[in-house]
Motif scaffolding. Sequence first.
Motif, short mmCIF file in Angstrom:
data_model
loop_
_atom_site.label_atom_id
_atom_site.label_comp_id
_atom_site.label_asym_id
_atom_site.label_seq_id
_atom_site.Cartn_x
_atom_site.Cartn_y
_atom_site.Cartn_z
N TRP A 145 0.83 -1.20 0.00
CA TRP A 145 0.00 0.00 0.00
C TRP A 145 0.87 1.25 0.00
CZ3 TRP A 145 -5.31 0.19 -0.13
CH2 TRP A 145 -5.99 -1.00 0.09
N ASN A 146 0.34 2.33 -0.55
CA ASN A 146 0.94 3.65 -0.45
C ASN A 146 -0.17 4.68 -0.65
OD1 ASN A 146 2.83 5.64 -0.09
ND2 ASN A 146 4.18 4.96 -1.73
N THR A 147 0.15 5.95 -0.50
CA THR A 147 -0.83 7.02 -0.73
C THR A 147 -0.27 8.02 -1.72
OG1 THR A 147 0.00 8.28 1.15
CG2 THR A 147 -1.87 6.84 1.57
N THR A 148 -1.17 8.77 -2.32
CA THR A 148 -0.75 9.79 -3.28
C THR A 148 -0.25 11.03 -2.54
OG1 THR A 148 -3.00 10.67 -3.40
CG2 THR A 148 -2.37 9.03 -5.05
N ASN A 149 0.60 11.78 -3.22
CA ASN A 149 1.10 13.03 -2.64
C ASN A 149 0.15 14.18 -3.01
OD1 ASN A 149 1.67 13.78 -5.31
ND2 ASN A 149 3.88 13.56 -5.09
N ALA A 150 0.55 15.42 -2.77
CA ALA A 150 -0.30 16.58 -3.03
C ALA A 150 -0.63 16.75 -4.51
CB ALA A 150 0.37 17.84 -2.51
N HIS A 151 0.16 16.15 -5.39
CA HIS A 151 -0.06 16.25 -6.84
C HIS A 151 -0.80 15.04 -7.39
CE1 HIS A 151 2.58 19.68 -6.67
NE2 HIS A 151 3.48 18.94 -6.05
N GLY A 152 -1.30 14.16 -6.52
CA GLY A 152 -2.02 12.97 -6.95
C GLY A 152 -1.12 11.84 -7.42
N TYR A 153 0.19 12.04 -7.32
CA TYR A 153 1.17 11.06 -7.81
C TYR A 153 1.46 10.02 -6.73
CZ TYR A 153 5.75 9.23 -9.20
OH TYR A 153 6.79 8.40 -9.51
#
Length: 170
Positions: free
Chosen positions: A88-96
């Motif tokens: 699992w991971n999450t997106t950063n502020a740019h959706g990346y």
Amino acid sequence: MASFLARSLLGCLALVMILAVGGLPSPGSAMGLPRPQPSLNFTIGVEGVVWCNSCRYRGYVESRDASPLRNASVLLRCRHGRRALSVWNTTNAHGYFLIQTGTQAAPFTSNNCKVYVPRSPARGCRVAVSPARKKGSPLKFRRFVTLTDGLQARYSAGRFTFAPQDRSKC
């Protein structure tokens, strides 16, 4: 002439990479990529972007009529026989997002893996447009990345797009 030299250089680099990871492709490897040597720490890296169509959140891109979705949970899921790998991971502020397996991923080929974004983190943008919520996105090979402790195959999962059920409630 320059394009011929560039193609020749790329061909030589590809041959060096094939020989560096253990020879010519085995019949069972996906997309003609060779199986790495057992002593090589071979990992997978997957990158992509999560968007919300038609809502003007922070980072809105007018030409796409979409906003990047930050803090979206992203899952890389690989299955082969009885073996499975979930990261699992999450997106950063740019959706990346960039998901990297921390352990040996040699038992899995790109055909064994998909990337999922189970739900949007934005209340007003919950409808999964592309790909469908439970379908997932296949991996597309991009390049090899040399790491200090091994080699990583870097893939793209493409774009994940959500949309509002009602545009007035973005």
